[in-house]
Design a protein around this motif. Sequence first.
Motif, PDB file in Angstrom:
ATOM      1  N   ARG A 184     112.375  64.865 -61.773  1.00  0.00           N
ATOM      2  CA  ARG A 184     112.265  63.706 -60.886  1.00  0.00           C
ATOM      3  C   ARG A 184     111.048  62.872 -61.222  1.00  0.00           C
ATOM      4  O   ARG A 184     111.067  61.646 -61.184  1.00  0.00           O
ATOM      5  CB  ARG A 184     112.202  64.176 -59.431  1.00  0.00           C
ATOM      6  CG  ARG A 184     113.535  64.613 -58.852  1.00  0.00           C
ATOM      7  CD  ARG A 184     113.483  64.592 -57.339  1.00  0.00           C
ATOM      8  NE  ARG A 184     112.433  65.480 -56.827  1.00  0.00           N
ATOM      9  CZ  ARG A 184     112.634  66.758 -56.532  1.00  0.00           C
ATOM     10  NH1 ARG A 184     113.833  67.290 -56.712  1.00  0.00           N
ATOM     11  NH2 ARG A 184     111.650  67.507 -56.064  1.00  0.00           N
ATOM     12  N   MET A 185     109.944  63.554 -61.583  1.00  0.00           N
ATOM     13  CA  MET A 185     108.708  62.824 -61.864  1.00  0.00           C
ATOM     14  C   MET A 185     108.792  62.071 -63.187  1.00  0.00           C
ATOM     15  O   MET A 185     108.395  60.915 -63.285  1.00  0.00           O
ATOM     16  CB  MET A 185     107.521  63.799 -61.888  1.00  0.00           C
ATOM     17  CG  MET A 185     107.106  64.306 -60.505  1.00  0.00           C
ATOM     18  SD  MET A 185     105.582  65.266 -60.588  1.00  0.00           S
ATOM     19  CE  MET A 185     106.073  66.634 -61.614  1.00  0.00           C
ATOM     20  N   SER A 186     109.281  62.722 -64.215  1.00  0.00           N
ATOM     21  CA  SER A 186     109.230  62.126 -65.544  1.00  0.00           C
ATOM     22  C   SER A 186     110.516  61.427 -65.941  1.00  0.00           C
ATOM     23  O   SER A 186     110.506  60.524 -66.771  1.00  0.00           O
ATOM     24  CB  SER A 186     108.907  63.205 -66.589  1.00  0.00           C
ATOM     25  OG  SER A 186     109.988  64.117 -66.673  1.00  0.00           O
ATOM     26  N   GLY A 187     111.653  61.867 -65.373  1.00  0.00           N
ATOM     27  CA  GLY A 187     112.928  61.309 -65.790  1.00  0.00           C
ATOM     28  C   GLY A 187     113.273  61.685 -67.210  1.00  0.00           C
ATOM     29  O   GLY A 187     114.125  61.064 -67.839  1.00  0.00           O
ATOM     30  N   GLN A 188     112.623  62.712 -67.755  1.00  0.00           N
ATOM     31  CA  GLN A 188     112.836  63.126 -69.140  1.00  0.00           C
ATOM     32  C   GLN A 188     112.993  64.636 -69.218  1.00  0.00           C
ATOM     33  O   GLN A 188     112.416  65.375 -68.428  1.00  0.00           O
ATOM     34  CB  GLN A 188     111.661  62.688 -70.018  1.00  0.00           C
ATOM     35  CG  GLN A 188     111.480  61.173 -70.091  1.00  0.00           C
ATOM     36  CD  GLN A 188     110.221  60.789 -70.823  1.00  0.00           C
ATOM     37  OE1 GLN A 188     109.160  61.365 -70.612  1.00  0.00           O
ATOM     38  NE2 GLN A 188     110.331  59.795 -71.695  1.00  0.00           N
ATOM     39  N   VAL A 189     113.788  65.065 -70.196  1.00  0.00           N
ATOM     40  CA  VAL A 189     114.004  66.492 -70.422  1.00  0.00           C
ATOM     41  C   VAL A 189     113.654  66.806 -71.865  1.00  0.00           C
ATOM     42  O   VAL A 189     114.082  66.096 -72.787  1.00  0.00           O
ATOM     43  CB  VAL A 189     115.466  66.886 -70.134  1.00  0.00           C
ATOM     44  CG1 VAL A 189     115.692  68.352 -70.471  1.00  0.00           C
ATOM     45  CG2 VAL A 189     115.825  66.613 -68.678  1.00  0.00           C
ATOM     46  N   GLY A 190     112.870  67.836 -72.064  1.00  0.00           N
ATOM     47  CA  GLY A 190     112.502  68.251 -73.407  1.00  0.00           C
ATOM     48  C   GLY A 190     112.974  69.659 -73.701  1.00  0.00           C
ATOM     49  O   GLY A 190     112.866  70.535 -72.848  1.00  0.00           O
ATOM     50  N   ILE A 191     113.543  69.860 -74.874  1.00  0.00           N
ATOM     51  CA  ILE A 191     113.930  71.196 -75.331  1.00  0.00           C
ATOM     52  C   ILE A 191     113.071  71.529 -76.531  1.00  0.00           C
ATOM     53  O   ILE A 191     113.056  70.804 -77.530  1.00  0.00           O
ATOM     54  CB  ILE A 191     115.426  71.244 -75.705  1.00  0.00           C
ATOM     55  CG1 ILE A 191     116.283  70.929 -74.469  1.00  0.00           C
ATOM     56  CG2 ILE A 191     115.796  72.601 -76.291  1.00  0.00           C
ATOM     57  CD1 ILE A 191     117.772  70.897 -74.750  1.00  0.00           C
ATOM     58  N   ASN A 192     112.322  72.606 -76.430  1.00  0.00           N
ATOM     59  CA  ASN A 192     111.345  73.016 -77.451  1.00  0.00           C
ATOM     60  C   ASN A 192     110.184  72.030 -77.549  1.00  0.00           C
ATOM     61  O   ASN A 192     109.535  71.914 -78.592  1.00  0.00           O
ATOM     62  CB  ASN A 192     112.000  73.179 -78.825  1.00  0.00           C
ATOM     63  CG  ASN A 192     112.958  74.351 -78.876  1.00  0.00           C
ATOM     64  OD1 ASN A 192     112.809  75.320 -78.125  1.00  0.00           O
ATOM     65  ND2 ASN A 192     113.940  74.278 -79.750  1.00  0.00           N
ATOM     66  N   THR A 193     109.945  71.276 -76.488  1.00  0.00           N
ATOM     67  CA  THR A 193     108.786  70.380 -76.436  1.00  0.00           C
ATOM     68  C   THR A 193     108.394  70.179 -74.979  1.00  0.00           C
ATOM     69  O   THR A 193     109.250  70.132 -74.092  1.00  0.00           O
ATOM     70  CB  THR A 193     109.091  69.019 -77.076  1.00  0.00           C
ATOM     71  OG1 THR A 193     107.939  68.162 -76.925  1.00  0.00           O
ATOM     72  CG2 THR A 193     110.273  68.336 -76.411  1.00  0.00           C
ATOM     73  N   THR A 194     107.077  70.112 -74.734  1.00  0.00           N
ATOM     74  CA  THR A 194     106.573  69.844 -73.375  1.00  0.00           C
ATOM     75  C   THR A 194     106.219  68.377 -73.196  1.00  0.00           C
ATOM     76  O   THR A 194     105.749  67.986 -72.139  1.00  0.00           O
ATOM     77  CB  THR A 194     105.317  70.702 -73.107  1.00  0.00           C
ATOM     78  OG1 THR A 194     104.325  70.400 -74.113  1.00  0.00           O
ATOM     79  CG2 THR A 194     105.648  72.189 -73.144  1.00  0.00           C
ATOM     80  N   ASN A 195     106.464  67.586 -74.234  1.00  0.00           N
ATOM     81  CA  ASN A 195     106.130  66.167 -74.169  1.00  0.00           C
ATOM     82  C   ASN A 195     107.312  65.333 -74.669  1.00  0.00           C
ATOM     83  O   ASN A 195     107.252  64.714 -75.736  1.00  0.00           O
ATOM     84  CB  ASN A 195     104.876  65.892 -75.006  1.00  0.00           C
ATOM     85  CG  ASN A 195     104.421  64.445 -74.881  1.00  0.00           C
ATOM     86  OD1 ASN A 195     104.650  63.794 -73.856  1.00  0.00           O
ATOM     87  ND2 ASN A 195     103.784  63.936 -75.937  1.00  0.00           N
TER      88      ASN A 195
END
Length: 271
Positions: free
Chosen positions: A29-40
Amino acid sequence: MYNVLKYLKTKYTFMQKKIIILVLASFIRMSGQVGINTTNPKGVLDIVSTTSGVIIPRLANPGTILAPVEGMMVYDTTNKSLRYHDGVSWSSLIVTKLTKPNEGVVKINAGGAGAGTKPNWSNVSANTTRQVTYSLPLVYATAPTTSWPENSLISDVRIFAGNQFLENGVLGQVHQWRLIVNYTKSSNILSQDIRFILRNPLSGFRSEISGVIPSGKTSGILVYNFTTIADGISLPAPLGTGGGYILEWVASDDITTISIDSLTRISFHKD
């Protein structure tokens, strides 16, 4: 005592999962982004890997999808190509075993039932105009000589309808028409010519090419090449108001026989 410990362990595990789900939900909800194998993550979905890749849905025929939407993407296992839906039809994302999305070659060898018949004429007097027409269904050259553009259908009405020849349905696309003709005639003292005319009866477009028969020649092959650009007056609905082109021929001398060996439409790639 055992049951109490089992209950506490189950409740603890449940609380752990609930906390993880809440944390993930808050992050999304905060970022609107999803990362797989990455925290950024750098986008809505950011997948990072140095040893593997992404596998999208694999279908033998994307056309079986009942309600495709614009932007949908699949892997076509039949044609070994990434396909995307543009809101109207399926096209290739990249060039692979398929031709580029709107380019292709269609070669008509004959027409009519059975083995087919090539358009032919006998004992035609000088300065007499004849129109080239085919009996349906058309007989096409086999692949890879004929390689239909993706937005065409393997159907007579896509290249020949109402005794007129049609371009591929892409506005502004350049087409080359190659016509191969066989002829016989009586011996002539001077050179003669057989003119073929490709014209649009609605727009007034007219292209004439003469094939010269050398003096003393009584039989042979002539090759003609026409160029057209598809526009709203040549293409039929829904892209335009046209009906295609009429193909005719006229000779400056009496002709014993003429037959159309083949007619090929080449649709060049259009970005």
